[in-house]
Design a protein around this motif. Structure first.
Motif, PDB file in Angstrom:
ATOM      1  N   THR A 197       0.831  -1.209   0.000  1.00  0.00           N
ATOM      2  CA  THR A 197       0.000   0.000   0.000  1.00  0.00           C
ATOM      3  C   THR A 197       0.860   1.251   0.000  1.00  0.00           C
ATOM      4  OG1 THR A 197      -1.758  -1.152   1.201  1.00  0.00           O
ATOM      5  CG2 THR A 197      -1.791   1.253   1.251  1.00  0.00           C
ATOM      6  N   ASN A 198       1.946   1.244   0.791  1.00  0.00           N
ATOM      7  CA  ASN A 198       2.834   2.401   0.835  1.00  0.00           C
ATOM      8  C   ASN A 198       3.505   2.626  -0.513  1.00  0.00           C
ATOM      9  OD1 ASN A 198       4.497   4.478   2.353  1.00  0.00           O
ATOM     10  ND2 ASN A 198       6.118   3.098   1.626  1.00  0.00           N
ATOM     11  N   ALA A 199       3.940   1.519  -1.158  1.00  0.00           N
ATOM     12  CA  ALA A 199       4.585   1.646  -2.466  1.00  0.00           C
ATOM     13  C   ALA A 199       3.614   2.203  -3.503  1.00  0.00           C
ATOM     14  CB  ALA A 199       5.126   0.288  -2.915  1.00  0.00           C
ATOM     15  N   GLU A 200       2.377   1.721  -3.473  1.00  0.00           N
ATOM     16  CA  GLU A 200       1.386   2.206  -4.433  1.00  0.00           C
ATOM     17  C   GLU A 200       1.028   3.666  -4.175  1.00  0.00           C
ATOM     18  OE1 GLU A 200      -1.726  -0.609  -3.834  1.00  0.00           O
ATOM     19  OE2 GLU A 200      -0.984  -1.986  -5.379  1.00  0.00           O
ATOM     20  N   ASN A 201       0.865   4.022  -2.905  1.00  0.00           N
ATOM     21  CA  ASN A 201       0.474   5.395  -2.585  1.00  0.00           C
ATOM     22  C   ASN A 201       1.566   6.408  -2.885  1.00  0.00           C
ATOM     23  OD1 ASN A 201      -2.032   4.574  -1.728  1.00  0.00           O
ATOM     24  ND2 ASN A 201      -1.512   4.555   0.453  1.00  0.00           N
ATOM     25  N   GLY A 625      -2.698   7.553  -4.073  1.00  0.00           N
ATOM     26  CA  GLY A 625      -3.353   7.455  -2.772  1.00  0.00           C
ATOM     27  C   GLY A 625      -4.508   8.399  -2.593  1.00  0.00           C
ATOM     28  N   SER A 626      -4.784   9.237  -3.587  1.00  0.00           N
ATOM     29  CA  SER A 626      -5.874  10.202  -3.478  1.00  0.00           C
ATOM     30  C   SER A 626      -7.113   9.667  -4.179  1.00  0.00           C
ATOM     31  CB  SER A 626      -5.459  11.534  -4.108  1.00  0.00           C
ATOM     32  OG  SER A 626      -6.555  12.431  -4.147  1.00  0.00           O
ATOM     33  N   GLU A 635     -13.113  11.081  -9.935  1.00  0.00           N
ATOM     34  CA  GLU A 635     -13.268  10.141 -11.041  1.00  0.00           C
ATOM     35  C   GLU A 635     -12.332   8.958 -10.800  1.00  0.00           C
ATOM     36  OE1 GLU A 635     -15.392  10.028 -13.312  1.00  0.00           O
ATOM     37  OE2 GLU A 635     -16.232  12.044 -13.531  1.00  0.00           O
ATOM     38  N   LEU A 636     -12.823   7.969 -10.040  1.00  0.00           N
ATOM     39  CA  LEU A 636     -11.970   6.858  -9.628  1.00  0.00           C
ATOM     40  C   LEU A 636     -11.551   5.979 -10.799  1.00  0.00           C
ATOM     41  CD1 LEU A 636     -13.658   5.815  -6.257  1.00  0.00           C
ATOM     42  CD2 LEU A 636     -11.774   7.398  -6.660  1.00  0.00           C
ATOM     43  N   LYS A 637     -12.419   5.805 -11.789  1.00  0.00           N
ATOM     44  CA  LYS A 637     -12.042   4.994 -12.954  1.00  0.00           C
ATOM     45  C   LYS A 637     -10.897   5.649 -13.714  1.00  0.00           C
ATOM     46  CE  LYS A 637     -16.648   2.984 -13.709  1.00  0.00           C
ATOM     47  NZ  LYS A 637     -17.793   2.877 -14.645  1.00  0.00           N
ATOM     48  N   ALA A 641      -7.009   4.196 -14.191  1.00  0.00           N
ATOM     49  CA  ALA A 641      -6.436   4.065 -15.538  1.00  0.00           C
ATOM     50  C   ALA A 641      -5.146   4.863 -15.676  1.00  0.00           C
ATOM     51  CB  ALA A 641      -7.453   4.522 -16.577  1.00  0.00           C
ATOM     52  N   SER A 642      -4.987   5.924 -14.881  1.00  0.00           N
ATOM     53  CA  SER A 642      -3.792   6.775 -14.978  1.00  0.00           C
ATOM     54  C   SER A 642      -2.521   6.039 -14.582  1.00  0.00           C
ATOM     55  CB  SER A 642      -3.963   8.017 -14.088  1.00  0.00           C
ATOM     56  OG  SER A 642      -5.076   8.778 -14.507  1.00  0.00           O
ATOM     57  N   PHE A 643      -2.658   4.898 -13.888  1.00  0.00           N
ATOM     58  CA  PHE A 643      -1.485   4.130 -13.470  1.00  0.00           C
ATOM     59  C   PHE A 643      -1.380   2.801 -14.228  1.00  0.00           C
ATOM     60  CE2 PHE A 643      -2.409   7.085 -10.107  1.00  0.00           C
ATOM     61  CZ  PHE A 643      -1.156   7.540  -9.721  1.00  0.00           C
ATOM     62  N   ASN A 644      -2.112   2.715 -15.350  1.00  0.00           N
ATOM     63  CA  ASN A 644      -2.033   1.539 -16.222  1.00  0.00           C
ATOM     64  C   ASN A 644      -0.935   1.766 -17.259  1.00  0.00           C
ATOM     65  OD1 ASN A 644      -2.423  -0.528 -18.112  1.00  0.00           O
ATOM     66  ND2 ASN A 644      -4.646  -0.513 -17.833  1.00  0.00           N
ATOM     67  N   LYS A 645       0.153   1.009 -17.155  1.00  0.00           N
ATOM     68  CA  LYS A 645       1.309   1.212 -18.035  1.00  0.00           C
ATOM     69  C   LYS A 645       0.993   0.917 -19.500  1.00  0.00           C
ATOM     70  CE  LYS A 645       4.749   0.352 -14.434  1.00  0.00           C
ATOM     71  NZ  LYS A 645       5.895  -0.472 -13.991  1.00  0.00           N
ATOM     72  N   ASP A 646      -0.091   0.155 -19.768  1.00  0.00           N
ATOM     73  CA  ASP A 646      -0.472  -0.122 -21.158  1.00  0.00           C
ATOM     74  C   ASP A 646      -0.825   1.157 -21.898  1.00  0.00           C
ATOM     75  OD1 ASP A 646      -0.094  -2.786 -20.701  1.00  0.00           O
ATOM     76  OD2 ASP A 646      -2.228  -3.268 -20.453  1.00  0.00           O
ATOM     77  N   TYR A 647      -1.290   2.169 -21.131  1.00  0.00           N
ATOM     78  CA  TYR A 647      -1.719   3.417 -21.771  1.00  0.00           C
ATOM     79  C   TYR A 647      -0.568   4.387 -21.969  1.00  0.00           C
ATOM     80  CZ  TYR A 647      -6.317   1.570 -20.551  1.00  0.00           C
ATOM     81  OH  TYR A 647      -7.426   0.775 -20.426  1.00  0.00           O
TER      82      TYR A 647
END
Length: 716
Positions: A197-201, A625-626, A635-637, A641-647
Motif C-alpha cells: 500500500t505504501n509503495a502504491e500510494n 493514494g488520493s 473520477e476513480l475509474k 487508468a492513470s497508473f495503467n502502463k499499457d496506456y
C-alpha cells in the motif's frame, strides 16, 4: 440538612442516575420522539421478537413507567420527546439483550463480584457516583461512596433501583466492552499489505486526456422510460432497498400567539404591579405570585451577581431595593421583576456540623426537649475544649459524615451557592449568611427529618454581591380564541378533503403551503414539523394510499391535516420511488453510449478531441493514494487508468465516468519515496483503529442479520 440526610437515608443521588444509565447502556441513540395511546392496545402483548425471543409489552411498559417516574422526580420536563427517547432506549436494550445474552455465555464473558466493586469504586467510577463523591481536590472518594451504598435498605425503591437497574446496566456495559475488545483484537493487518500500500500510494502519474462532459448533450434529447429505470434497478438491487414507509403530504394551520394574545398577557402581568409593590414579607410576596399564577416560583434566597446570566442582568443589578421593572419580554415569557434586596455572600463555603435528630433513634424515642438538651451539651463541651471529631463519632446522626472523606474530616462538608436551595433553609442561611468562625445551633424541620444542628462555619470563598429578586412570569401562549379559530379551519379543511385530489384542490383554493415528508414506522418526528408520532401511527395503522385524515392533529402551535400520497413496502424500490434517484444515472449512461459512438475508432487524443469538439488537457499531479484528481474531481475509474502502463504506448478506450466520458494517455509514472514510513507503527495504528471500529460495528451487523419483528407502531 436535607442533602446530607438524603445521601444517608434515601440515597436520592442513586435515583438521579440509575434509570438513565440503565436505559442508555447499550444504545446507539437515534434521538427520536414519542407519544402514543393506551398502553395495551389490541389483544397481543408481544411488542416484538428478536430471533424468536419475545419482548413483552407489559414488562416493557413497567420499566418505561419506572423510568418516566424517575425523570419526573428529578424535575425533568417529561414531554413527548423525552418519552420517545426512553422508549427507543429501552427497545434497543431489549434487542441487544436478546442478541447478546447467549453470545456472552458462549464466549464466557461474565462479570464477577470483584469486577462490580472495581466498576463502582475503582479508578474510573460511573459518572453519577463520581459527581456525588468527588472532594474539593477533584479526587473520587471511594470510601464515602461505599458507605452510602451500604446504607441502602433492602426492599426500598432506592435499593431496588440501584441493584435492580443501575448495577445490571453497568455489568452489561462492561460485558460489551469485553466483547468489542475481543472482536477488535482479532483484526490483523499483514506487513506485506502495508508495504504494498505504501509503495502504491507513493506513485505519481502525469497524463493527457480528453473529457466529453455529459452536459454537452441536452437532457431533452434523451428519453428515460420506466423500463429503463426498472432495468437499472434490477442490476443494482442492493443500492435501492427500502424500509416500510409512507409518503405524506400535509397542510398546517397556525395557532401561535397573535399580537393581541401577547398584549393581553403583558397587560395581565402589569395589573399585578401594585400588589407586588405593596408586598414586603416573604409570605406576602408568595401570596401575590400565587394569585398572579406566576410560572416562575419565588426563590427566597440570594443569587450571586456572577451567576446572573439573563440578558437584562445589568439592568436588574442596578435596581434599587423595592424597585420594579416590566413587564418585559424574556425569551418566550413576559416578566415583571422586583428587587427585594442585596447582600454580600460567598460562592463556596466549608463547614462542619453535628446532627441530633428528633424521633426514633436506635430503637429509642427522642423528644424535642431531649434533642435540644443533647445538642446544647455538645456545644458546651466543644466550647470547653472537647474534640469536635470525637463528638461527631459519638453523637452525630449524620452517618455519612462520621469518617474522614478525602480532605474532609468527620462532620465537614463543602457547598457552593448553587446548592443553597437544596439545603434546609435554616442550615443554608447559617453557612452562607454567617461569617467564618461563627458557631450556631439551629433547628431544622423538613420531609426527611427533624432535629438540631450544631454548625461551625470554617471558611468562605469568593465573596461578592448577591441579589434577591421576585419575578412574576407568564409564557406567551395563544388564547382559546386563537386556538379554536385555527382548529376550526383545520377541521373544515379535513371534512372537505376526503381524498388526495380534493386535498390538492382545497389547498390550492385556500392558498395553503402543501409540504411532503417520507416517514418510516419507527419514526417519531416529521422533518420540518416536529414531534408527530400520532400522525405517523395513523398513516401506518389506519390509512391507505390516497387517504386523508378525518380530523386535524395538533403539533406544537399548529393544527395539521395529513394525507397519504404514497406507500412503500419493505424491499426493492418501485420505479416511481426510485426514478428521482436513478433517472439521471440512466440518462448519463445513454449519453455515454452516444459519446462513445462519436469517438469511434479514433486512435489519438487529438482525433478524439476533433471528433467530439473538445480539447486535450494535461495533468501532472495525480496521486495514487488520493480519490481526487485536480481540475477533474472524484473520477476513480480515470484515476485507476492513470497508473495503467499499457496506456503509455496507446490511448485508453472510452472511460465512462461520473461527469463525462474520458480518454487518457499516460505520459509518465514515477514514485515519491516516503522516508517517514514505519511499517510497525502503521500496523499498530491501523489494527487499533480497525479493531475499535469493527468492535462496535459488529453489534449493528448482528442486528441486520437477526430476525427482528418490531410491533411498536401498534402500541405507541
Amino acid at each position: 440538612m436535607s442533602v446530607i440526610q438524603s445521601i444517608r437515608d434515601k440515597a436520592a443521588w442513586i435515583i438521579i442516575g440509575a434509570i438513565a444509565l440503565a436505559l442508555i447502556a447499550f444504545i446507539v441513540q437515534d434521538a427520536l420522539q414519542g407519544g402514543g395511546r393506551g398502553l395495551f392496545s389490541g389483544n397481543s402483548t408481544t411488542l416484538g421478537k428478536v430471533n424468536g425471543t419475545s419482548i413483552d409489552l407489559r414488562d416493557f411498559e413497567a420499566r418505561y413507567k419506572m423510568a418516566e417516574d424517575n425523570y419526573r422526580n428529578q424535575n425533568y420536563p417529561v414531554n413527548d420527546q423525552l418519552r420517545s427517547q426512553i422508549r427507543e432506549s429501552l427497545w434497543n436494550e431489549y434487542v441487544e439483550d436478546a442478541l447478546m445474552t447467549d453470545e456472552y455465555a458462549k464466549l464466557g464473558i461474565t462479570i464477577s463480584d470483584k469486577e462490580v466493586g472495581d466498576i463502582l469504586y475503582g479508578d474510573n467510577p460511573p459518572q453519577m457516583l463520581k459527581q456525588q463523591f468527588t472532594d474539593s481536590t477533584g479526587r473520587f472518594n471511594a470510601a464515602a461512596a461505599y458507605q452510602a451504598i451500604r446504607s441502602l435498605k433492602k426492599g426500598t425503591p432506592q435499593y431496588n433501583s440501584f441493584w435492580g437497574e443501575f448495577v445490571p446496566a453497568l455489568e452489561k456495559s462492561r460485558q460489551r466492552e469485553k466483547f468489542t475488545a475481543l472482536v477488535g483484537k482479532s483484526m490483523y493487518v499483514p506487513k506485506w499489505l502495508l508495504e504494498k500500500t505504501n509503495a502504491e500510494n507513493s506513485q505519481r502519474a502525469a497524463i493527457s486526456y480528453v473529457n466529453v462532459p455529459y452536459s454537452s448533450i441536452p437532457d431533452s434529447s434523451i428519453t428515460v422510460s420506466n423500463e429503463d429505470v426498472q432495468d437499472y434497478i434490477n442490476k443494482h438491487k442492493d443500492a435501492y432497498q427500502q424500509e416500510n414507509g409512507r409518503t405524506l403530504i400535509y397542510v398546517s394551520f397556525d395557532a401561535s400567539p397573535t399580537s393581541a394574545d401577547s398584549a393581553k398577557i403583558k397587560d395581565d402581568i402589569a395589573k399585578q404591579k401594585d400588589a407586588l409593590a405593596a408586598a414586603n414579607t416573604t409570605a406576602e410576596i408568595q401570596t401575590v405570585m400565587a394569585n398572579s399564577g406566576s410560572e416562575t416560583p419565588y426563590f427566597d434566597g440570594y443569587v450571586l451577581s456572577s451567576h446572573m446570566q439573563m440578558g437584562n442582568a445589568d439592568t436588574l443589578r442596578k435596581l434599587a431595593d423595592g424597585q420594579i421593572i416590566g413587564p418585559y419580554q424574556d425569551g418566550p415569557n413576559f416578566t415583571m421583576a422586583k428587587m427585594i434586596g442585596r447582600r454580600q455572600m460567598p460562592d463556596s463555603v466549608k463547614c462542619r456540623h453535628i446532627l441530633i435528630k428528633i424521633g426514633d433513634q436506635q430503637g429509642q424515642a427522642r423528644t424535642d426537649s431531649a434533642a435540644k438538651k443533647l445538642i446544647d451539651s455538645i456545644q458546651a463541651a466543644i466550647a470547653g475544649g472537647a474534640s469536635f471529631d470525637s463528638m461527631v463519632a459519638k453523637y452525630s446522626d449524620d452517618g455519612g459524615s462520621k469518617e474522614k472523606r478525602g480532605d474532609l474530616n468527620p462532620g465537614e462538608y463543602e457547598f457552593n451557592s448553587l446548592q443553597f436551595s437544596n439545603l434546609s433553609k435554616e442550615f443554608a442561611e447559617v453557612i452562607f449568611y454567617g461569617t467564618p468562625g461563627e458557631k450556631k445551633v439551629v433547628k431544622v424541620e423538613n420531609q426527611s427529618y427533624s432535629g438540631y444542628h450544631y454548625i461551625e462555619v470554617l471558611s468562605q470563598k469568593k465573596v461578592e454581591t448577591a441579589f434577591k429578586i421576585a419575578y412574576i412570569s407568564h409564557a406567551i401562549v395563544p388564547t382559546d380564541e386563537t386556538i379554536n379559530t385555527a382548529s376550526g379551519r383545520a377541521s373544515q379543511f379535513a371534512a372537505a378533503s376526503r381524498d388526495t385530489k380534493q386535498f390538492d384542490e382545497n389547498a390550492t383554493k385556500e392558498k395553503l403551503n402543501k409540504l411532503q415528508a417520507d416517514v418510516k414506522e419507527s419514526d417519531f418526528m416529521i422533518m420540518g414539523l416536529g414531534e408527530s408520532r400520532e400522525i405517523i401511527r395513523w398513516a401506518f395503522n389506519d390509512a391507505k394510499r390516497g387517504s386523508v385524515a378525518e380530523h386535524a392533529y395538533q403539533v406544537g402551535d399548529k393544527f395539521v391535516v395529513p394525507a397519504v400520497a404514497g406507500v412503500s413496502e419493505k424491499g426493492t424500490m418501485s420505479v416511481e420511488k426510485a426514478r428521482p434517484l436513478v433517472e439521471y444515472k440512466v440518462r448519463n449512461e445513454k449519453k455515454a453510449d452516444n459519446i462513445v459512438k462519436k469517438i469511434g475508432s479514433a486512435s489519438t487524443l487529438e482525433a478524439v478531441a476533433q471528433a467530439t469538439g473538445q480539447q486535450v488537457f494535461n495533468n501532472d499531479s495525480i496521486s495514487f493514494g488520493s480519490t481526487f484528481i485536480p481540475n477533474v474531481g472524484n473520477e476513480l475509474k480515470v484515476l485507476g487508468a492513470s497508473f495503467n502502463k499499457d496506456y503509455q504506448s496507446k490511448i485508453s478506450g472510452p472511460i465512462k465516468g461520473e461527469i463525462g466520458v474520458f480518454v487518457i494517455k499516460v505520459n509518465n509514472i514515477s514514485a515519491v519515496p516516503n522516508p517517514n514510513f514505519d511499517v510497525k507503527a502503521q500496523q499498530q495504528a491501523i489494527q487499533q483503529q480497525m479493531g475499535s471500529m469493527f468492535g462496535y460495528r459488529v453489534m449493528e451487523i448482528m442486528k441486520k442479520s437477526a430476525d427482528i419483528k418490531d410491533n411498536r407502531i401498534k402500541f405507541f
